[in-house]
Design a protein around this motif. Structure first.
Motif, PDB file in Angstrom:
ATOM      1  N   HIS A 459       2.893   6.658   8.119  1.00 45.41           N
ATOM      2  CA  HIS A 459       2.234   7.908   8.528  1.00 45.41           C
ATOM      3  C   HIS A 459       2.677   8.330   9.921  1.00 45.41           C
ATOM      4  O   HIS A 459       2.863   9.520  10.186  1.00 45.41           O
ATOM      5  CB  HIS A 459       0.711   7.733   8.488  1.00 45.41           C
ATOM      6  CG  HIS A 459       0.147   7.600   7.109  1.00 45.41           C
ATOM      7  ND1 HIS A 459       0.135   8.646   6.211  1.00 45.41           N
ATOM      8  CD2 HIS A 459      -0.406   6.530   6.465  1.00 45.41           C
ATOM      9  CE1 HIS A 459      -0.422   8.242   5.073  1.00 45.41           C
ATOM     10  NE2 HIS A 459      -0.756   6.955   5.198  1.00 45.41           N
ATOM     11  N   GLN A 460       2.856   7.361  10.797  1.00 49.00           N
ATOM     12  CA  GLN A 460       3.282   7.667  12.162  1.00 49.00           C
ATOM     13  C   GLN A 460       4.667   8.284  12.193  1.00 49.00           C
ATOM     14  O   GLN A 460       4.963   9.161  13.020  1.00 49.00           O
ATOM     15  CB  GLN A 460       3.240   6.392  13.006  1.00 49.00           C
ATOM     16  CG  GLN A 460       3.590   6.598  14.473  1.00 49.00           C
ATOM     17  CD  GLN A 460       3.503   5.301  15.249  1.00 49.00           C
ATOM     18  OE1 GLN A 460       3.003   4.287  14.754  1.00 49.00           O
ATOM     19  NE2 GLN A 460       3.992   5.328  16.482  1.00 49.00           N
ATOM     20  N   GLU A 461       5.508   7.888  11.276  1.00 49.14           N
ATOM     21  CA  GLU A 461       6.883   8.375  11.236  1.00 49.14           C
ATOM     22  C   GLU A 461       7.055   9.565  10.287  1.00 49.14           C
ATOM     23  O   GLU A 461       8.159   9.867   9.857  1.00 49.14           O
ATOM     24  CB  GLU A 461       7.823   7.245  10.803  1.00 49.14           C
ATOM     25  CG  GLU A 461       8.058   6.207  11.874  1.00 49.14           C
ATOM     26  CD  GLU A 461       8.839   6.764  13.048  1.00 49.14           C
ATOM     27  OE1 GLU A 461       9.625   7.730  12.846  1.00 49.14           O
ATOM     28  OE2 GLU A 461       8.665   6.249  14.172  1.00 49.14           O
ATOM     29  N   LYS A 462       5.928  10.250   9.965  1.00 47.99           N
ATOM     30  CA  LYS A 462       5.962  11.450   9.136  1.00 47.99           C
ATOM     31  C   LYS A 462       6.460  11.193   7.722  1.00 47.99           C
ATOM     32  O   LYS A 462       6.985  12.084   7.060  1.00 47.99           O
ATOM     33  CB  LYS A 462       6.836  12.551   9.764  1.00 47.99           C
ATOM     34  CG  LYS A 462       6.576  12.808  11.228  1.00 47.99           C
ATOM     35  CD  LYS A 462       5.201  13.376  11.441  1.00 47.99           C
ATOM     36  CE  LYS A 462       5.079  13.845  12.888  1.00 47.99           C
ATOM     37  NZ  LYS A 462       3.777  13.712  13.454  1.00 47.99           N
ATOM     38  N   GLU A 463       6.302   9.974   7.237  1.00 48.19           N
ATOM     39  CA  GLU A 463       6.625   9.633   5.853  1.00 48.19           C
ATOM     40  C   GLU A 463       5.321   9.406   5.099  1.00 48.19           C
ATOM     41  O   GLU A 463       5.082   8.365   4.486  1.00 48.19           O
ATOM     42  CB  GLU A 463       7.518   8.392   5.798  1.00 48.19           C
ATOM     43  CG  GLU A 463       8.933   8.609   6.269  1.00 48.19           C
ATOM     44  CD  GLU A 463       9.769   9.424   5.277  1.00 48.19           C
ATOM     45  OE1 GLU A 463       9.284   9.635   4.151  1.00 48.19           O
ATOM     46  OE2 GLU A 463      10.878   9.840   5.634  1.00 48.19           O
ATOM     47  N   SER A 464       4.449  10.420   5.154  1.00 49.40           N
ATOM     48  CA  SER A 464       3.119  10.261   4.586  1.00 49.40           C
ATOM     49  C   SER A 464       3.134  10.077   3.069  1.00 49.40           C
ATOM     50  O   SER A 464       2.254   9.414   2.499  1.00 49.40           O
ATOM     51  CB  SER A 464       2.253  11.485   4.931  1.00 49.40           C
ATOM     52  OG  SER A 464       2.092  11.604   6.327  1.00 49.40           O
ATOM     53  N   ALA A 465       4.122  10.649   2.392  1.00 50.85           N
ATOM     54  CA  ALA A 465       4.196  10.493   0.933  1.00 50.85           C
ATOM     55  C   ALA A 465       4.363   9.027   0.557  1.00 50.85           C
ATOM     56  O   ALA A 465       3.694   8.524  -0.365  1.00 50.85           O
ATOM     57  CB  ALA A 465       5.346  11.332   0.385  1.00 50.85           C
ATOM     58  N   LEU A 466       5.237   8.323   1.274  1.00 50.34           N
ATOM     59  CA  LEU A 466       5.408   6.892   1.020  1.00 50.34           C
ATOM     60  C   LEU A 466       4.176   6.111   1.443  1.00 50.34           C
ATOM     61  O   LEU A 466       3.785   5.134   0.783  1.00 50.34           O
ATOM     62  CB  LEU A 466       6.644   6.379   1.753  1.00 50.34           C
ATOM     63  CG  LEU A 466       7.995   6.872   1.235  1.00 50.34           C
ATOM     64  CD1 LEU A 466       9.136   6.330   2.099  1.00 50.34           C
ATOM     65  CD2 LEU A 466       8.193   6.446  -0.216  1.00 50.34           C
TER      66      LEU A 466
END
Length: 600
Positions: A459-466
């Motif tokens: 989530h911190q790295e803007k990969e919320s889908a994963l």
């Protein structure tokens, strides 16, 4: 004389009694004093801006200044133009060759300004000064203003500019800074009433003082509006103006009845309030005006409560003042502010409703039922008295908006609620030195020490889908730094393993071993959070503060609990509780909000 000829000769009062000198101009003493001193000392500016609301005398003042500068009865500018010389007469009739009036609303372009720029070079034909009066100057285009700037800053000595506008903020700062600005204020109500009374006498008519007060209140400080309404009232009443006739003409409800209506609503007497409203409606009162009048009464009572010495209205009768003082003493400030907000929302609804009277009745019904609800400070005191400890809860009625977010309320902490919290806090990240890649470069993030922290990293790295896929769609079989074994559900992305491994290797600088297992594994992180939330709610329902709140709001439903000790909020002072419990107001979705509690 025929009726047609008589009607052609008639001039409306706003034109007939237009001031011709500064002595006739009412309510603008500060501006008259400044101009008088400037003329007496020879310190006249080359450009003036008159700004203010409609009908306070901007264009009239511009013409009076033009007369004072060009009056032929004196050797120089005067503050008291004679009004009878050729210059004064022609300026009054808007036909003086050297006093040019321009309506910027119809002539907005740079070509119109270019005509002025070309003509300023020539001396006046017969006057002392060539004067340009530009009305509604804010309507000029940007190019027109730019073309005027240089001439406005350094005009010839024989040229004066006078601008009039109701929208001073729309003027470029470069224009305003080159002019002497006069802000014409609204005319005070009592001054306006005296002015109307003098005109009634000149017109050989009769009028009640209360009728003139109604006209002055409706004019909102505008002399022109008040004269237009007076003209209409004279025609409506055949020269004998009474208060009731003015109310009928304006569609107003009796102010005393409006105050009675407000008092009935605040008592919660729904039936009486609806009867009073319907009676006013049948008498010709506009429902929108009635709601607006209730807003004015609310504001008036609030001022009386805050500053009794300045809250009185000069247009209010003694009986109304006594009733208002009694009401302001009975009603608490939270009740008045709540009524204001509900009436503001109700005014918008009434204006847009297909049936304004139906909408107005619904507004009064809501306000009447809300009047029976406790004030926030009283509720806090009751809760304080009955609760020794409690949990942080958020309440919303079952009838509330489904789309509204759960909100937090009074805080609590109990031993039964510590276990779920301890589970969440066990996943804290241990401070670690930055990892390095094989090439010796520092990694972007240290190795996560738990599966939950690994999800937070996505989530911190803007990969919320994963991150969502890992928390909702997989069961954890094994986790250790650098090694991840999971059992994905059929809904998980087919390339989940590859994408997770690539991201972790990029962020931590380590080659992760990510594998799929057929083992059952743990429940998903999302299900863990749901279980913890349910445990908190079950513990919170046993807390005394929650039980006490549900007594006051039996239809409420517990939605959320958060960890916070009660003694951090309840320090013995009810105001401390109010920091957590916001004022009872009407929310945007129509629900009533009391602190972190939402009720319909």
């Amino acid at each position: 004389m025929s009726t047609a000829e008589h009607s052609q000769e008639y001039r409306v009062l706003a034109r007939k009694y237009r001031p011709s000198n500064f002595n006739e101009l009412i309510g603008q003493e500060a501006m008259v004093r400044t101009l008088s001193n400037a003329i007496d000392t020879g310190r006249l500016a080359h450009a003036f801006i008159m700004t203010g609301v409609r009908g306070v005398g901007k264009t009239t003042t511009a013409r009076i200044i033009a007369k004072g500068l060009n009056c032929l009865s004196t050797d120089g500018p005067t503050i008291e133009p004679c009004g009878t010389c050729d210059a004064c007469t022609s300026i009054t009739e808007s036909r003086h060759v050297d006093v040019l009036e321009m309506d910027a609303a119809s002539r907005t372009g740079v070509d119109d300004i270019r005509e002025i720029i070309e003509s300023v070079r020539y001396a006046p034909v017969s006057a002392r000064y060539k004067i340009y009066i530009i009305d509604e100057v804010h309507m000029l285009s940007k190019n027109a203003f730019n073309a005027l700037l240089k001439t406005l800053e350094e005009p010839p000595e024989h040229v004066k500019f006078i601008f009039a506008t109701t929208e001073i903020r729309k003027l470029p700062v470069t224009v305003v800074s080159r002019c002497q600005r006069f802000d014409l204020k609204r005319i005070e109500a009592q001054t306006l009433v005296s002015h109307l009374a003098s005109i009634i006498q000149k017109e050989d008519c009769e009028a009640d003082e209360d009728a003139l007060k109604l006209i002055a209140r409706a004019a909102e400080g505008s002399v022109r509006d008040s004269l237009s309404l007076l003209d209409q009232a004279i025609a409506h009443t055949a020269g004998k103006i009474s208060e009731q006739q003015v109310r009928d003409m304006l569609g107003l409800a009796d102010r005393a009845q409006v105050i009675d209506l407000f008092e009935q609503v605040m008592k919660g007497s729904v039936g009486e309030a609806l009867t009073t409203l319907r009676r006013q409606y049948d008498s010709g009162a506009d429902p929108v005006v009635v709601i607006n009048d209730l807003l004015e009464v609310t504001h008036w009572l609030t001022r009386l409560k805050v500053t009794p010495e300045t809250g009185a209205d000069s247009l209010t009768s003694e009986a109304e003042a006594v009733q208002g003082r009694e009401l302001s003493e009975k009603l608490a400030m939270p009740v008045l502010t709540r009524a204001w907000q509900m009436l503001m929302k109700g005014l918008v609804e009434t204006r847009s409703a297909p049936s304004p009277i139906a909408a107005a009745e619904m507004v009064l019904i809501r306000l009447s039922y809300a009047a029976n609800l406790p004030a926030p400070s009283d509720l806090v005191k009751k809760v304080q008295a009955s609760a020794q400890s409690g949990g942080s809860v958020g309440l919303r009625s079952t009838g509330g908006s489904a789309g509204s977010s759960a909100s937090a309320g009074p805080q609590a902490n109990s031993s039964s609620m510590q276990s779920p919290t301890a589970q969440l806090r066990s996943a804290d990240v241990v401070a670690m030195k930055p990892q390095t890649t094989d090439a010796g470069e520092y990694a972007k993030h240290p190795m996560p020490v738990s599966f939950e922290k690994l999800i937070d990293l996505f989530h911190q790295e803007k990969e919320s889908a994963l991150g969502v896929a890992l928390s909702d769609l997989v069961s954890l079989v094994h986790f250790s730094p650098g090694k991840l074994e999971i059992n994905p559900t059929p809904k998980a992305p087919v390339d989940l393993i590859m994408r997770v491994k690539r991201c972790l290797q990029l962020w931590t600088g380590q080659d992760w071993l990510v594998t799929v297992s057929k083992a059952e594994g743990q429940i998903s992180v999302r299900q863990k959070e749901i279980n913890i939330d349910q445990a908190r709610k079950a513990a919170a329902m046993k807390e005394p503060i929650v039980k006490e709140l549900l007594i006051h709001f039996p239809e409420a439903e517990l939605l959320a609990v958060r960890e916070k000790k009660m003694d951090e909020v309840l320090s013995g002072d009810p105001e401390a509780m109010l920091l957590e419990m916001q004022d009872f107001t009407e929310g945007a979705d129509g629900d009533n909000e009391l602190a972190d509690f939402d009720f319909e």
